[in-house]
Design an enzyme around this catalytic site. Sequence first.
Site, PDB file in Angstrom:
ATOM      1  N   LYS A  79       4.152  -9.024   4.323  1.00 58.26           N
ATOM      2  CA  LYS A  79       3.880  -8.272   3.326  1.00 58.26           C
ATOM      3  C   LYS A  79       3.095  -9.154   2.306  1.00 58.26           C
ATOM      4  O   LYS A  79       3.957  -9.903   1.484  1.00 58.26           O
ATOM      5  CB  LYS A  79       5.231  -7.847   2.548  1.00 58.26           C
ATOM      6  CG  LYS A  79       5.064  -6.546   1.725  1.00 58.26           C
ATOM      7  CD  LYS A  79       6.530  -5.713   1.250  1.00 58.26           C
ATOM      8  CE  LYS A  79       6.236  -4.765   0.263  1.00 58.26           C
ATOM      9  NZ  LYS A  79       5.848  -3.421   0.803  1.00 58.26           N
ATOM     10  N   GLU A 114      -1.422   1.666  10.131  1.00 61.13           N
ATOM     11  CA  GLU A 114      -0.884   1.865   8.895  1.00 61.13           C
ATOM     12  C   GLU A 114      -1.329   3.058   8.122  1.00 61.13           C
ATOM     13  O   GLU A 114      -2.535   3.424   8.359  1.00 61.13           O
ATOM     14  CB  GLU A 114      -1.012   0.436   8.132  1.00 61.13           C
ATOM     15  CG  GLU A 114      -0.024   0.346   7.067  1.00 61.13           C
ATOM     16  CD  GLU A 114       1.523  -0.014   7.542  1.00 61.13           C
ATOM     17  OE1 GLU A 114       2.380   0.990   7.518  1.00 61.13           O
ATOM     18  OE2 GLU A 114       1.627  -1.369   7.712  1.00 61.13           O
ATOM     19  N   ARG A 174      12.665 -10.052   5.518  1.00 58.87           N
ATOM     20  CA  ARG A 174      11.116  -9.749   5.426  1.00 58.87           C
ATOM     21  C   ARG A 174      10.283 -10.821   4.487  1.00 58.87           C
ATOM     22  O   ARG A 174       9.262 -11.147   5.163  1.00 58.87           O
ATOM     23  CB  ARG A 174      11.000  -8.269   5.149  1.00 58.87           C
ATOM     24  CG  ARG A 174       9.524  -7.769   5.494  1.00 58.87           C
ATOM     25  CD  ARG A 174       9.474  -6.343   5.264  1.00 58.87           C
ATOM     26  NE  ARG A 174       9.468  -5.954   4.091  1.00 58.87           N
ATOM     27  CZ  ARG A 174       9.545  -4.571   3.583  1.00 58.87           C
ATOM     28  NH1 ARG A 174       9.133  -3.813   4.528  1.00 58.87           N
ATOM     29  NH2 ARG A 174       9.626  -4.188   2.445  1.00 58.87           N
TER      30      ARG A 174
HETATM   31  C1  PLP Z   1       6.063  -2.239   1.776  1.00 56.52           C
HETATM   32  C2  PLP Z   1       5.253  -1.573   2.757  1.00 56.52           C
HETATM   33  C3  PLP Z   1       5.669  -0.652   3.494  1.00 56.52           C
HETATM   34  C4  PLP Z   1       6.872   0.022   3.316  1.00 56.52           C
HETATM   35  O1  PLP Z   1       8.001  -0.892   3.775  1.00 56.52           O
HETATM   36  P1  PLP Z   1       9.331  -0.092   2.903  1.00 56.52           P
HETATM   37  O2  PLP Z   1      10.326  -1.474   3.459  1.00 56.52           O
HETATM   38  O3  PLP Z   1       9.769   0.928   3.566  1.00 56.52           O
HETATM   39  O4  PLP Z   1       9.281  -0.016   1.450  1.00 56.52           O
HETATM   40  C5  PLP Z   1       4.749  -0.027   4.486  1.00 56.52           C
HETATM   41  N1  PLP Z   1       3.631  -0.454   4.793  1.00 56.52           N
HETATM   42  C6  PLP Z   1       2.941  -1.617   4.111  1.00 56.52           C
HETATM   43  C7  PLP Z   1       1.639  -2.176   4.048  1.00 56.52           C
HETATM   44  C8  PLP Z   1       3.904  -2.299   2.846  1.00 56.52           C
HETATM   45  O5  PLP Z   1       3.510  -3.066   2.150  1.00 56.52           O
END
Ligand code: PLP
Length: 337
Positions: free
Chosen positions: A184, A220, A81
């Site tokens: 992210k 989200e 990711r």
């Molecule tokens: C990190 C994150 C998540 C959760 O991802 P995980 O891999 O389950 O920790 C969900 N939404 C956003 C916007 C994030 O930054």
Amino acid sequence: MENDINWSSLPFGYVKTDYNVRTYYRNGKWGSLEISSSEHVDLHIAATSLHYGQESFEGLKAFMGKDGKIRLFRWEENAKRMQNSAKGILMAEVPTDLFKEAIYKVINLNKRFVPPYGSGASLYVRPLLIGSGPQVGVKPANEYLFMVFVSPVGPYFKEGFKPVNMLLTREFDRAAPLGTGKYKVGGNYAASLTSMEKAHEGGFANVLYLDSKEKKYIDECGPANFFGIKNNTYITPKSDSILPSITNMSLITLAEELGLKTERRPVAETELESFEEVGACGTAAVISPIGKIVDETGKEYFYGNQPGKISTKLYNKLLAIQTGDEADKFGWVDFVE
Ligand SMILES: *Cc1c(COP(=O)(O)O)cnc(C)c1O
């Protein structure tokens, strides 16, 4: 060296540890990993991360098992990711083997901060990739810095696994439909701060966003993914502006294992009233069950003051795999040694 941390009262926050690790990408290649005991970075005043938001991060947890072994959950997915985030905002990608070397090393160097089995606490691992090279014109940097620090964090739910309330907002968007929501990157978080603050002021745990284009579909849920359960089906929104959560991906597999059907598809706001259980999911809490969703006009969707049965089962199962209490039949867990 031991330490006298009170593991069960630890916040979900920053605690200073002994070491972090860093490496630079210069002249087209990654250097070797440096160990540092400084909590600071020396950064060029014109670094692109400071001006143009070239920054991406990851978050994962290491758990101490009953057997005294430290476990990491699906770290390769975090590596992938971060590579995808790097592509999305034109940064140098961190190769999977370098990512692995960095997270294993920083955990091993800070072993005394891994909370003991049964404390409910864990060691949070935070990889960070930033543009460190200078630019004044809007261009990607020529130099990047990859760092990983760790921090012991307490159990997310201090008062146990309890539902939280969410503010459904029509006044704010987190990310544009063809923007960076699926990466992210720090910019998405800056964009979410005002709405989150508003939610907190109203007594809500976080914000539930609608899609930015039509304001019709669930997007989200704060810094987490949304899911709903009805008719023995686990349903989670499909959207290009949602960050693909590794927790969500794992819950889908576990839901199927429990005999549920699963669907990843657009979820209209109008469907909210038909769900039996809803929740937010991500690494920090695994699942935050949602008790109530209220919009800015006061319209309310109520789910209950106790976590739903299926959410509870999913939560316990995922946590048991992460801590090693339950067999890891999916090959999700690696041992740090
Ligand atoms: C990190 C994150 C998540 C959760 O991802 P995980 O891999 O389950 O920790 C969900 N939404 C956003 C916007 C994030 O930054």
